[in-house]
Design an enzyme around this catalytic site. Structure first.
Site, short mmCIF file in Angstrom:
data_model
loop_
_atom_site.label_atom_id
_atom_site.label_comp_id
_atom_site.label_asym_id
_atom_site.label_seq_id
_atom_site.Cartn_x
_atom_site.Cartn_y
_atom_site.Cartn_z
CG HIS A 91 40.40 36.69 46.06
ND1 HIS A 91 40.32 35.98 44.89
CD2 HIS A 91 40.00 35.85 47.04
CE1 HIS A 91 39.88 34.75 45.16
NE2 HIS A 91 39.68 34.65 46.45
CD GLU A 139 42.20 31.81 48.56
OE1 GLU A 139 41.26 31.35 49.20
OE2 GLU A 139 42.05 32.57 47.59
O1 G3P Z 1 38.34 33.28 48.51
C1 G3P Z 1 38.27 31.90 48.59
C2 G3P Z 1 38.81 31.21 47.45
O2 G3P Z 1 39.47 31.86 46.46
C3 G3P Z 1 38.83 29.76 47.44
O3 G3P Z 1 37.84 29.40 46.55
O4 G3P Z 1 36.15 27.94 45.63
O5 G3P Z 1 38.46 27.09 46.01
O6 G3P Z 1 36.97 27.54 47.95
P1 G3P Z 1 37.34 27.91 46.54
#
Ligand code: G3P
Length: 221
Positions: A91, A139
């Site tokens: 992550h 992400e």
């Molecule tokens: O693991 C999920 C993440 O990093 C996304 O976080 O708060 O942007 O939904 P968020």
């Protein structure tokens, strides 16, 4: 089947009984809308949550270690025994060296556990996909925890990652960062993702039930 992964991180709204409450809402929404639900919780909550709901519980991380003399590390065998079905790896908030991703993945596969490996770009998505995790979660770090969804700010990173991952593996692609509502979820699916990885949009919501249902409904369209 599309998948919704809620990572409760270390938010106080997502630990202990709060994690159980979220899991139970996810269980109902998953059943209603035909979505696979996964909750990634603190190691100390894996046993509690997996014993209180039927959805799959994941660890947020495991270390590349075998049983033995390791103190303060997360052992795959231990989270599995506590009820974890799999683990997130690499992550953005817990990045790993490539050797450690490889070794942790090997351990998860050996234990018949599932894996979600995170990637910050389509290039990294392609690289980690070559190790055949079950899911690659894309992400962009700068959008994590923010108000602007990756589906609005950088939709091309999702479609490009789907394209690149499909070239090298059978891994499914999740997308995450800033996802807040059903519209963001529907867009992620339209861009080719198999599901989403979400945290703050669910965990910090005042009405968790309505947002979880809204997201699950958007995934079932
Ligand atoms: O693991 C999920 C993440 O990093 C996304 O976080 O708060 O942007 O939904 P968020």
């Amino acid at each position: 089947m599309h998948v919704m992964v809620v990572n409760v991180k270390a938010y106080s709204q997502g630990i202990a009984d709060e994690a159980v409450k979220i899991a139970k809402i996810m269980e109902d929404a998953g059943r209603e809308f035909g979505v696979r639900m996964i909750i990634a919780v603190q190691p100390s909550d894996i046993y509690r949550v997996s014993n209180s709901s039927k959805i799959d519980v994941f660890a947020q991380h495991i270390d590349a270690i075998s049983p033995g003399g390791h103190t303060g590390w997360v052992l795959a065998d231990a989270v599995k025994a506590a009820g974890a079905r799999g683990s997130i790896l690499n992550h953005s908030e817990h990045r790993l060296k490539i050797d450690d991703i490889y070794e942790s993945l090997r351990i998860l596969k050996e234990k018949n556990m599932e894996s979600i490996v995170c990637a910050s770009s389509h290039e990294i998505a392609k690289a980690v996909a070559s190790m055949e995790p079950d899911y690659v979660a894309v992400e962009p770090p700068e959008l994590i925890g923010g108000d602007i969804s990756v589906t609005k700010a950088k939709p091309e990173i999702i479609s490009r990652s789907v394209e690149e991952v499909q070239k090298v593996s059978n891994s499914k692609v999740l997308c995450g960062a800033g996802i807040k509502n059903g519209e963001d979820v529907a867009k992620a699916i339209e861009l080719g993702a198999d599901g989403i990885l979400v945290a703050s949009g669910v965990v910090k919501a005042l009405d968790k039930e309505s947002i979880i249902k809204e997201m699950a409904e958007a995934m079932s369209r």
